[in-house]
Design a protein around this motif. Sequence first.
Motif, PDB file in Angstrom:
ATOM      1  N   UNK A  97      14.508-111.029   7.243  1.00  0.00           N
ATOM      2  CA  UNK A  97      13.656-111.564   6.190  1.00  0.00           C
ATOM      3  C   UNK A  97      14.479-111.983   4.977  1.00  0.00           C
ATOM      4  N   UNK A 101      15.458-116.297   3.146  1.00  0.00           N
ATOM      5  CA  UNK A 101      14.986-116.577   1.795  1.00  0.00           C
ATOM      6  C   UNK A 101      16.124-117.127   0.947  1.00  0.00           C
TER       7      UNK A 101
ATOM      8  N   UNK B 101       9.444-119.236   8.227  1.00  0.00           N
ATOM      9  CA  UNK B 101       9.564-118.527   9.492  1.00  0.00           C
ATOM     10  C   UNK B 101       8.514-117.434   9.610  1.00  0.00           C
ATOM     11  N   UNK B 103       7.997-114.248  12.040  1.00  0.00           N
ATOM     12  CA  UNK B 103       8.569-113.460  13.125  1.00  0.00           C
ATOM     13  C   UNK B 103       7.497-112.572  13.712  1.00  0.00           C
ATOM     14  N   UNK B 106       6.292-108.821  12.742  1.00  0.00           N
ATOM     15  CA  UNK B 106       6.968-108.264  11.582  1.00  0.00           C
ATOM     16  C   UNK B 106       6.400-108.930  10.336  1.00  0.00           C
ATOM     17  N   UNK B 108       6.619-110.212   6.409  1.00  0.00           N
ATOM     18  CA  UNK B 108       7.576-110.536   5.354  1.00  0.00           C
ATOM     19  C   UNK B 108       6.941-110.259   4.001  1.00  0.00           C
TER      20      UNK B 108
END
Lengths: 261, 330
Positions: A97, A101, B101, B103, B106, B108
Amino acid sequence: MRYLELYGLFFVQRLKVFLEYRLSFLIGASSTFFMQAGGLFAIWAVMRVTPNLLGWSFDQVLLLYGMVALARSFELMFANNLWVVGQHYIRSGDFDRFLVRPINPLFHLIADRFNHDGIGNFLIGLVVVIRSSLSLNIDWNLEKVLCMVLAALGGGLVFIALNLITCVSAFWIVDSAPVTLAVHEWHEFAKYPLSMYSSQIKTALTFVVPYGLVSYYPALFVLGRDSSFLAFASPFMGMGLMLIGYALWNVGLRRYGSTGS
Amino acid sequence: MPAIEVLNLEKVFSIPQRDPGLAGAFKGLFQPRYTKKVAVDKISFSLEAGEVVGYIGVNGAGKSTTIKMLTGILSPSSGHVRVLGRDPHKERVANARDIGVVFGQRTQLWWDLALRESLWLVAKIYEIPKVKFVALLEEFAHVLELEELLSKPIRTMSLGQKMRSELAATLIHSPRVVYLDEPTIGLDVLVKERIRGFLKTQNKQNGTTVLLTTHDLGDIEELCSRVLIIDSGKLIYDGALETIKQRFGTHRTMKFELAGAGLASPLHLPDGAEITSQEGSSLELRFDRVRCSASQIASSVMSQLEVLDFSIGEPDLTSIIKQIYAGGLS
């Protein structure tokens, strides 16, 4: 500047969550209190047996303890995620994550969680430092105040930098907490005067795992026992170690890019 | 310039080999041996801006590894990747501004924060002006039905609510390229429909390029005109969804509802048709539409039995994909 603003935002959000979880906040705060009380009790017990520890009185040792707690509180508050980068972020894949970013992943990791347990440590450290310095009748001047402030801030940097250096191992072994702990535990030595230890350990605590710069040397200065430059060395040492840590972190990131775990 | 360009892309992992047992574990500690695993094996493809492409393959086929290289998380072992003209790993931060994105399962988002706060943090990370954020939030809240969720922390949400929130967070900075890894897994039909609708609109309005991995062939059929199929790291198909359907979808199913129960005598059927199941008054047939037509079968069955109702099933993509994996594509 942008990062400062972002940190502020992350922080405010986090704060809202704490206020929401009053119980967890209270438990965190009281556990900090009990841990610190235990630490203080240990010192009290030692000093009861040997009221004069190589020329250090109970209040003087308390000053060391308070300074360590104060410096450490910055690590606890602002960089606690370094302890769990492997377990909480790399193992679960959440680390990805940070990489999708458009901000620095190390900043993101650190800003991701402000740890309120550190506040208790900060307050206790502050109270212990003030209390002991009052009963020590320290003759305060600007230099001494500056020395204390720099020791706390620079000391915080030393704590954070050493955790950063050791947490990089997470990119290889995932759970880096034991590695960090092995280095971190050396800070326990800094709660007592370094003159107690053999010269090798003293050297190690000054230059290798320089927790001595957090408490012992600044305390010597403030107590008027010594005026070594080491009393002001923690910000420089902290920054130097941070640079090393950041270089290693980037090596770790490259490895993550090739293995993905 | 294509939005995504991949040429001879390869990713090889070194995997430590462990012998069984404690002795093996110790041996591995002191004399580690590695085997090479080729996760992505010299694949090439390119996506034009605005395309919505399905990326399919079984677990471990190399889908996620490919996406990780496209997002810049992983560096390729060899080969060439460009996303909007950039090397995603070397220019990770610049690339991150333009991509979004999801995933799989999961999140974020921040577990404890209310959705609105989470989205605001994401917006700040991407430096989205407040005016634009407010407008987008309103739009997303409407299309994804997030109004009720905005003040709810992520941890209290259901799977479908989480995924809708996730999509909002992924698209709030209007990325030009979006990677979606299993965006509809485990969701109910209504939520799936809503998510697909949302993606369609985003694609139409903003020309967003979408690469979508999924096990849900409904996603593919509704969203993608083109599919990439990967198997053991190799790209085994790149082309129109229709082509696969025509090539492999020669088998259809036909269902009959009969008056009265069961078959009295064996049924005579045209060549190329067979009975696949028969329960009570319902009868299911499978036929090859090259060898016989649906009308032939229908009239044949109706001449032998009294039929109340019948229906013809569309070719089932799951079985088509299975055929392709089994080596049917050459």
